[in-house]
Write a protein that holds these residues in place. Sequence first.
Motif, PDB file in Angstrom:
ATOM      1  N   ARG A 110      15.262  -4.129  21.490  1.00  0.00           N
ATOM      2  CA  ARG A 110      14.177  -3.212  21.836  1.00  0.00           C
ATOM      3  C   ARG A 110      13.344  -3.749  22.997  1.00  0.00           C
ATOM      4  N   ALA A 114      12.948  -1.991  26.591  1.00  0.00           N
ATOM      5  CA  ALA A 114      11.639  -1.714  27.191  1.00  0.00           C
ATOM      6  C   ALA A 114      11.572  -2.257  28.617  1.00  0.00           C
ATOM      7  N   LYS A 115      12.111  -3.463  28.826  1.00  0.00           N
ATOM      8  CA  LYS A 115      12.138  -4.030  30.169  1.00  0.00           C
ATOM      9  C   LYS A 115      13.006  -3.196  31.099  1.00  0.00           C
ATOM     10  N   HIS A 117      13.614   0.083  30.796  1.00  0.00           N
ATOM     11  CA  HIS A 117      12.892   1.333  31.084  1.00  0.00           C
ATOM     12  C   HIS A 117      11.804   1.107  32.127  1.00  0.00           C
TER      13      HIS A 117
END
Length: 204
Positions: A110, A114-115, A117
């Motif tokens: 996750r 996130a990185k 995105h």
Amino acid sequence: MENDSNTETETQAVRLQQMKRDLESWREVLLPLNGLLHWEKPFYPAIIVGINTFIFALIWYFEPSVLTTFALLGLAISLIDFLVPIIGPNVVTAKWTGKQEAQYTDICCRILNAKTHFHNARSTMSSLKSEKPKIYFLIVMGTLVALAWLGSRMDNLCMTYFLVNLVLLIPGIRQHAVLQKYLARLLNVIKSFVGKGSKKMKSS
């Protein structure tokens, strides 16, 4: 195409392993923190809001300067970054299980997503700036003007308090689909009102 897909999968696997190695000293802390942020128990949201409220109440009461606030925040982050890798493995003496390893891998995935995105969003904005500068200008200026207006309408500390609460509660909101549930209830209420209104129109 298949070779590109395989290469991308291998790259993701390498990045995941690197992420797991980088966060290995934090894994005993990441698991309970992940459970807290994803509301594994029903009273966890109250704990999150309560801790955040206590911290902001201290800031409101002592009214430190901006420089002092950032200095204290930096000190807290530095202490946590230094002490957690040392104390964490010694405090948690239980044997690391396969279930915990799977949870740790999921957390790292996750974080990696996130990185990715964030990187994609930055690349999109850079492409938009070079290809469609007028649209980029309107988006950036509109966002900044909206933030400036919001900041002029709300107290800085109050706005920061609500924003921090929102950021901390977002993982649990997504995990439990809270927005979807309330939107579904709202739609049902609207449908019931529309249905009653149409029945009254027919009867009249």
